[in-house]
Design a protein around this motif. Sequence first.
Motif, PDB file in Angstrom:
ATOM      1  N   PHE A  67     -18.369  -5.492  36.189  1.00  8.43           N
ATOM      2  CA  PHE A  67     -17.339  -6.191  35.414  1.00  8.43           C
ATOM      3  C   PHE A  67     -17.281  -7.640  35.888  1.00  8.43           C
ATOM      4  N   MET A  84      -7.617  -8.293  35.917  1.00  6.50           N
ATOM      5  CA  MET A  84      -8.410  -7.102  35.626  1.00  6.50           C
ATOM      6  C   MET A  84      -7.759  -5.901  36.299  1.00  6.50           C
ATOM      7  N   ILE A  99      -7.869  -1.972  37.453  1.00  2.00           N
ATOM      8  CA  ILE A  99      -8.756  -0.839  37.720  1.00  2.00           C
ATOM      9  C   ILE A  99      -7.855   0.372  37.921  1.00  2.00           C
ATOM     10  N   LYS A 105     -11.354   3.609  42.750  1.00  5.13           N
ATOM     11  CA  LYS A 105     -10.795   2.277  42.488  1.00  5.13           C
ATOM     12  C   LYS A 105     -10.509   1.505  43.778  1.00  5.13           C
ATOM     13  N   ASP A 109      -7.368  -7.115  30.962  1.00  6.62           N
ATOM     14  CA  ASP A 109      -8.464  -6.184  30.734  1.00  6.62           C
ATOM     15  C   ASP A 109      -8.300  -4.995  31.679  1.00  6.62           C
ATOM     16  N   ILE A 144     -10.286  -1.424  33.461  1.00  4.49           N
ATOM     17  CA  ILE A 144     -11.399  -0.517  33.751  1.00  4.49           C
ATOM     18  C   ILE A 144     -10.788   0.832  34.135  1.00  4.49           C
ATOM     19  N   VAL A 159     -17.206   4.287  35.972  1.00  6.89           N
ATOM     20  CA  VAL A 159     -16.396   3.627  34.949  1.00  6.89           C
ATOM     21  C   VAL A 159     -16.601   4.374  33.640  1.00  6.89           C
ATOM     22  N   GLU A 200     -14.442   3.940  30.894  1.00  4.71           N
ATOM     23  CA  GLU A 200     -13.992   3.127  29.763  1.00  4.71           C
ATOM     24  C   GLU A 200     -13.551   1.764  30.289  1.00  4.71           C
ATOM     25  N   GLN A 201     -13.827   0.711  29.534  1.00  2.00           N
ATOM     26  CA  GLN A 201     -13.346  -0.602  29.912  1.00  2.00           C
ATOM     27  C   GLN A 201     -13.267  -1.494  28.679  1.00  2.00           C
ATOM     28  N   VAL A 218      -7.853  -0.566  25.090  1.00  2.00           N
ATOM     29  CA  VAL A 218      -7.975   0.643  25.906  1.00  2.00           C
ATOM     30  C   VAL A 218      -6.688   1.471  25.852  1.00  2.00           C
ATOM     31  N   THR A 243      -9.052   8.849  29.861  1.00  2.00           N
ATOM     32  CA  THR A 243      -8.055   7.806  29.629  1.00  2.00           C
ATOM     33  C   THR A 243      -6.861   8.374  28.874  1.00  2.00           C
TER      34      THR A 243
END
Length: 553
Positions: free
Chosen positions: A316, A324, A326, A334, A503, A505, A512, A514-515, A521, A530
């Motif tokens: 990323f 960002m 996580i 994470k 954003d 992740i 990962v 999904e991001q 998301v 998710t």
Amino acid sequence: MLFKTRTFDDAKTVLQVEDLTVSLPAGANALPVLNKISLSIRAGETVCLVGESGSGKSVTSLAVMGLLPKDALFVTGGKITLSDTDLLAQNINAMQKIRARRVAMIFQEPMTALNPVMRVGDQIEEVLESHTDMGAEERRTRVKAIMEDVHLPDVERIYSSYPHQLSGGQRQRIMIAMALVLEPELLIADEPTTALDVTTQQQILSLIAELQEKHGTAVLFITHDMGVVAEIADTVYVMKNGDLVENAPIETLLRAPKQDYTQKLLRAVPSLVPRAARPVPEGDPVLRVEKLDMTYGGGGFFVKREGTHAAKEVTFSVARGRTMGIVGESGSGKSTVARCIMRLIAPTAGAIHLRDTDIAHLSRAQLKPHRQHLQVVFQDPFRSLNPRWTVGRSLIEGPVNYGTSSAKAMERAAELMAIVGLPRDSLDRYPHQFSGGQRQRIAIARAVMMKPDVLVADEAVSALDVSVQAQVLDLLNDLQEQLGITIVFITHDLRVAAQICDDVIVMQRGVVVEQGPAAGVLANPQHEYTRSLIEAAPGRSWDFANFRELGAA
């Protein structure tokens, strides 16, 4: 409909607290810690006692248990009745018999309540040995049965395990088993899910409700999170500064809270609605992570075995002034990614570009010039601040180590105190003299002192009251706007991620899954994992800010 709709008009009153007053020692010249608190709980009912840290809710539970700190807090008025027993009239020996047998407690952090050098099965069995006449075989059978009741897997293995060998959720299940093994009339749960992942939290809340229904136990649940309250409560009592300010059935409280303080607590519950999208700044990313891999273990001299992949090909990038997130459960990888970015550990493979430099495999000496551009805020500020140093000394340590004069660094520290909302004289005080939220503000100020390009926040708000949590998130947003800091925000709670992240992740078992932009998301998750995290968010279907169900007119 989110909340319960149960009636208890004909149920037996299990706990009656009347005008309970708890005070500091005589001569302390202070207001009562609890001021004439009254509440009642009936069989099978869940009463939630809510309020911010310092409101008196935990003191109330300790008074019921007869566990107020000796020579520090004293019951100076009122009455506590458990069924037909006046608890305040009992001596120490009598209260020891009542505890566990008739009233039991689940604490917030099981590792502080469990014996680290004793197998967990033996710890549950010890409760039966102390309070019953059961033989050894009968005790062992009963312990295994209660462990199955709390849905622990592989009971034989866990029975013989030590606390450190279990996950946080499993340890909390052991605590619940210990509390319920004697089928007490009253269960007190003091913030039992605060530090847990949202999915584990959901499991624990469902478990308590299931066991309550099975045994008809009265539950006093202490929490600061109105999202949790909305999921489990029948009746709610709201406390502030030792006073009871409002109480009502859950539906009434959610739809029509009367007091400003109650409305404030409700509005502080983070929403899953993401922050408004912001334009991506032009220019190269401040941080680029490329195919980051971290493997633990892998065998020794004589035995070769496959290691544990805590992170697999994580990639990323984050632009200046962006956040960002996580997200994922414990064990998702994470925090491993965060530690690699900070170079607290060296990744097995991959690259970490801070501005134009790959720092992934630099030596300690080579890293030193780059350290000031990377700063971190941990979950527990009390453990990351030196308790023997004043706040001022902690704040200036970093800049002084990089050549700034003490006087100039102290000037900067004073400016930051104002920015984070603390008085200048805070610099002369020690960490223990502040609340948890204030200590986290200090930890943020210490990180910002270095004028970093990247700030890593590792579960920085997960242990805070939701109202304080909202303040700290606002502070991070303000600092980002003022200073252009790039933030990597680690959390297990997608509600929190929605409030601060541009954003997101999503990680599961080191990968990962999904991001993308937070709005995409969270509003339209593509991966099943998710979706499970979103489904586990407490109070997800309620609009707390407007006191109505989501989608209601």
